[in-house]
Design a protein around this motif. Structure first.
Motif, short mmCIF file in Angstrom:
data_model
loop_
_atom_site.label_atom_id
_atom_site.label_comp_id
_atom_site.label_asym_id
_atom_site.label_seq_id
_atom_site.Cartn_x
_atom_site.Cartn_y
_atom_site.Cartn_z
N TRP A 8 0.83 -1.21 0.00
CA TRP A 8 0.00 0.00 0.00
C TRP A 8 0.85 1.26 0.00
CZ3 TRP A 8 -4.80 1.06 -1.21
CH2 TRP A 8 -5.73 0.01 -1.24
N SER A 9 2.02 1.20 0.63
CA SER A 9 2.93 2.35 0.60
C SER A 9 3.38 2.63 -0.83
CB SER A 9 4.15 2.08 1.50
OG SER A 9 3.75 1.90 2.84
N PHE A 10 3.70 1.57 -1.56
CA PHE A 10 4.14 1.76 -2.95
C PHE A 10 2.97 2.15 -3.86
CE2 PHE A 10 7.90 -0.63 -1.57
CZ PHE A 10 8.89 0.17 -2.13
N TYR A 11 1.77 1.71 -3.53
CA TYR A 11 0.59 2.18 -4.27
C TYR A 11 0.48 3.69 -4.16
CZ TYR A 11 -1.44 -2.49 -4.97
OH TYR A 11 -1.68 -3.78 -5.37
N VAL A 12 0.63 4.20 -2.93
CA VAL A 12 0.54 5.65 -2.71
C VAL A 12 1.63 6.38 -3.49
CG1 VAL A 12 0.73 7.48 -0.99
CG2 VAL A 12 -0.57 5.42 -0.46
N LEU A 13 2.86 5.85 -3.45
CA LEU A 13 3.96 6.47 -4.19
C LEU A 13 3.70 6.45 -5.69
CD1 LEU A 13 7.02 5.02 -2.22
CD2 LEU A 13 6.13 7.36 -2.15
N THR A 14 3.08 5.38 -6.17
CA THR A 14 2.74 5.29 -7.60
C THR A 14 1.73 6.36 -7.99
OG1 THR A 14 3.16 2.91 -7.61
CG2 THR A 14 1.85 3.79 -9.42
N PHE A 15 0.70 6.54 -7.16
CA PHE A 15 -0.32 7.56 -7.45
C PHE A 15 0.28 8.96 -7.41
CE2 PHE A 15 -3.11 4.29 -5.14
CZ PHE A 15 -3.27 3.56 -6.29
N ILE A 16 1.20 9.18 -6.44
CA ILE A 16 1.88 10.47 -6.39
C ILE A 16 2.75 10.67 -7.63
CG2 ILE A 16 3.63 11.81 -5.12
CD1 ILE A 16 2.59 10.52 -2.55
N GLY A 17 3.37 9.58 -8.08
CA GLY A 17 4.20 9.65 -9.28
C GLY A 17 3.42 10.05 -10.52
N VAL A 18 2.15 9.65 -10.59
CA VAL A 18 1.31 10.04 -11.73
C VAL A 18 1.18 11.56 -11.80
CG1 VAL A 18 -1.04 9.95 -12.67
CG2 VAL A 18 0.01 7.88 -11.77
N ILE A 19 0.92 12.18 -10.66
CA ILE A 19 0.77 13.63 -10.61
C ILE A 19 2.11 14.32 -10.88
CG2 ILE A 19 0.18 15.59 -9.12
CD1 ILE A 19 -1.84 13.79 -7.73
N LYS A 20 3.18 13.78 -10.30
CA LYS A 20 4.51 14.39 -10.47
C LYS A 20 4.94 14.36 -11.94
CE LYS A 20 9.28 14.11 -8.80
NZ LYS A 20 9.87 14.16 -10.16
N LEU A 21 4.74 13.22 -12.60
CA LEU A 21 5.14 13.11 -14.00
C LEU A 21 4.29 14.00 -14.91
CD1 LEU A 21 5.88 9.29 -14.37
CD2 LEU A 21 7.51 11.18 -14.46
N ARG A 22 3.03 14.19 -14.56
CA ARG A 22 2.20 15.10 -15.35
C ARG A 22 2.75 16.53 -15.31
NH1 ARG A 22 -3.21 14.10 -16.89
NH2 ARG A 22 -3.37 11.91 -17.49
N LYS A 23 3.35 16.90 -14.16
CA LYS A 23 3.89 18.25 -14.02
C LYS A 23 5.31 18.36 -14.57
CE LYS A 23 1.08 19.66 -10.06
NZ LYS A 23 1.08 20.17 -8.66
N SER A 24 6.15 17.36 -14.29
CA SER A 24 7.56 17.43 -14.70
C SER A 24 7.77 17.04 -16.16
CB SER A 24 8.42 16.54 -13.80
OG SER A 24 7.99 15.19 -13.89
N HIS A 25 6.92 16.16 -16.70
CA HIS A 25 7.05 15.73 -18.10
C HIS A 25 5.67 15.77 -18.77
CE1 HIS A 25 10.50 13.85 -16.01
NE2 HIS A 25 11.15 14.07 -17.16
N PRO A 26 5.15 16.96 -18.99
CA PRO A 26 3.79 17.07 -19.54
C PRO A 26 3.66 16.56 -20.98
CG PRO A 26 4.84 19.22 -19.47
CD PRO A 26 5.75 18.29 -18.74
N ASN A 27 4.76 16.55 -21.74
CA ASN A 27 4.70 16.17 -23.15
C ASN A 27 5.16 14.75 -23.42
OD1 ASN A 27 3.86 18.82 -23.87
ND2 ASN A 27 6.00 19.53 -23.79
N ILE A 28 5.39 13.98 -22.37
CA ILE A 28 5.83 12.61 -22.56
C ILE A 28 4.72 11.78 -23.20
CG2 ILE A 28 5.04 11.74 -20.34
CD1 ILE A 28 7.58 10.13 -20.11
N HIS A 29 5.11 10.79 -24.03
CA HIS A 29 4.12 9.93 -24.68
C HIS A 29 3.45 9.04 -23.66
CE1 HIS A 29 2.13 7.32 -27.49
NE2 HIS A 29 2.80 6.27 -27.03
N ARG A 30 2.13 9.07 -23.60
CA ARG A 30 1.36 8.28 -22.65
C ARG A 30 0.33 7.43 -23.40
NH1 ARG A 30 2.39 13.14 -19.99
NH2 ARG A 30 3.22 12.88 -17.87
#
Length: 202
Positions: free
Chosen positions: A109-131
């Protein structure tokens, strides 16, 4: 096992109506066994497909030994699968399945939380990355997932009793054991990892 259950029911039946409730309970449990086994094998199959591929990816990116990130002739991460299967067998030999599940759930569950946080972080730090896939209703879905995950983590760590707290701390310790290995290979393959990050961004 089936013969033993039948004999057990026969013995109970010989004692008369007082044991009718017990017989009915045992009969219900026997009917549920196939469903439980089906669910169990479904979970094992899911983890068998996804778990080794995480380890395989770590190998291809240089975070763990290189042989872990190799595919066999059928394009299957056999080395990563063998490593995970071996570790799972060693854990299973302990016979403490409740202990193992309690230790792992907090880390999961700790890594689940980190994964969800990573989604938001990557949207801000790499907005143009291929998804290939984008989370719908962003950022509401990730925020709900983060809050739900934090509820589970915090509850298990502080409010679910001393045993749960000890298990949570044990899960943290087991997780941190792998950190020195990760840091060693991270520093060893630092230039390669930078190139990988550049390719991802491009």
């Amino acid at each position: 096992m089936t013969v033993g259950v039948i004999l057990f029911i026969g013995i109970l039946n010989s004692f008369g109506s007082k044991t009718s409730g017990v017989i009915q309970t045992v009969s219900t449990i026997c009917k549920l066994i196939p469903l439980v086994l089906l669910i169990l094998f479904g979970c094992i199959n899911g983890y068998l497909l996804t778990g080794p591929r995480i380890t395989y990816t770590l190998g291809t990116q240089g975070h763990v030994p290189k042989f872990v990130g190799k595919l066999n002739k059928h394009d299957v991460p056999a080395n990563a699968t063998l490593i995970m299967a071996s570790l799972s067998a060693l854990y299973a030999l302990s016979g403490q399945f409740n202990l193992l599940s309690d230790l792992s759930m907090f880390a999961i569950w700790s890594f689940y939380v980190l994964t969800f946080i990573g989604v938001i972080k990557l949207r801000k730090s790499h907005p143009n990355i291929h998804r290939p896939y984008k989370v719908p209703m962003y950022p509401f879905i990730p925020m709900i997932a983060i809050l739900s995950g934090l509820f589970v983590v915090i509850n298990q760590l502080f409010f679910a009793g001393i045993n749960s707290t000890i298990m949570s701390l044990g899960g943290i310790i087991v997780t941190l054991i792998g950190l020195p290995v990760y840091n060693y290979y991270e520093n060893k393959n630092k230039s390669k990892n930078i190139e990988i990050d550049k390719k991802i961004v491009a």
